[in-house]
Design a protein around this motif. Structure first.
Motif, short mmCIF file in Angstrom:
data_model
loop_
_atom_site.label_atom_id
_atom_site.label_comp_id
_atom_site.label_asym_id
_atom_site.label_seq_id
_atom_site.Cartn_x
_atom_site.Cartn_y
_atom_site.Cartn_z
N LEU A 36 0.83 -1.21 0.00
CA LEU A 36 0.00 0.00 0.00
C LEU A 36 0.86 1.26 0.00
CD1 LEU A 36 -2.76 -1.10 2.55
CD2 LEU A 36 -3.05 -0.75 0.08
N GLU A 37 1.91 1.28 0.82
CA GLU A 37 2.77 2.46 0.88
C GLU A 37 3.57 2.67 -0.40
OE1 GLU A 37 4.86 1.98 4.66
OE2 GLU A 37 3.51 3.47 5.54
N SER A 38 3.97 1.58 -1.06
CA SER A 38 4.74 1.72 -2.30
C SER A 38 3.90 2.41 -3.38
CB SER A 38 5.24 0.37 -2.79
OG SER A 38 4.18 -0.40 -3.33
N ARG A 39 2.57 2.32 -3.26
CA ARG A 39 1.66 2.97 -4.21
C ARG A 39 1.08 4.26 -3.63
NH1 ARG A 39 -2.23 -1.67 -5.02
NH2 ARG A 39 -3.42 -0.16 -6.19
N ASP A 40 1.60 4.68 -2.47
CA ASP A 40 1.19 5.94 -1.82
C ASP A 40 -0.32 6.00 -1.60
OD1 ASP A 40 1.86 8.34 -0.60
OD2 ASP A 40 1.51 9.49 -2.43
N ALA A 150 -10.67 2.37 -5.47
CA ALA A 150 -10.45 1.83 -4.13
C ALA A 150 -9.79 0.47 -4.20
CB ALA A 150 -11.78 1.72 -3.39
N ASP A 151 -9.01 0.16 -3.17
CA ASP A 151 -8.36 -1.14 -3.03
C ASP A 151 -9.06 -1.95 -1.94
OD1 ASP A 151 -6.10 0.65 -4.15
OD2 ASP A 151 -5.39 -1.41 -4.43
#
Length: 188
Positions: A36-40, A150-151
């Motif tokens: 999630l963080e790698s895709r901000d 949304a994820d």
């Protein structure tokens, strides 16, 4: 021991019910949040955690910069601990009380009555014994509450296979971590 891994509440220990929940392991949570963080995607996200248990997934997101988290758990004992965990994390970051809410009700009840803003990230970590047809119905009911792009992060037993994905969602990938498989979905 279940703890927050990173962010302003990193290393805070969470209370976990003695029975009836299966907290997501640190290894799996770290993999989820690294992705999630790698895709901000976390900063200022609105997060929904269905079958929240201890709240480890939603509260990790809050610690890492989510703006608002909603946690749903139907078991009363788990709900009481969830409220205590939410207050611990919220107060650690001096966040407003509106930063997180806990709903002690069934997932389907929550989805049938929810009227708030759409979510950017949804964690679904149901009991492994919940059958895939029920998961498909939860996914179907969830679609109207998802923001565009949304994820949805669905955690299942590796033996469960992939549930049927309803129209409106797409399966991006699945990754196994021993007995646990994470299915990454997004709003189509």
């Amino acid at each position: 021991m279940t703890r927050i891994i990173s962010g302003f509440a990193g290393s805070r220990e969470l209370k976990v019910p003695k029975t009836g929940t299966r907290p997501t392991s640190d290894r799996v949570r770290e993999a989820i949040f690294s992705a999630l963080e790698s895709r901000d995607l976390i900063e200022q996200a609105r997060v929904l955690d269905l079958y929240a248990g201890s709240g480890a997934l939603a509260l990790e997101a809050l610690s890492r910069g989510a703006s608002h988290v909603v946690m749903v758990e139907k078991k009363l004992q788990a709900g009481a601990l969830l409220k205590a965990n939410a207050e611990l994390i919220r107060s650690s970051g001096k966040l407003p009380s509106s930063a997180c809410s806990v709903h002690v009700t069934s997932v389907m009840s929550f989805l049938s009555t929810f009227t708030g803003e759409p979510f950017n990230i949804v964690f679904i970590d149901p009991p492994y014994e919940l059958i895939n047809e029920e998961i498909t119905e939860v996914l179907r009911q969830l679609i109207p509450f998802l923001a565009s792009e949304a994820d949805v992060v669905l955690e299942r037993s590796t033996r469960s296979g992939v549930p049927e994905i309803p129209q409106g969602l797409q399966l991006e990938k699945s990754k196994a971590y021993g007995e646990t498989t994470i299915h990454w979905l997004y709003k189509a």
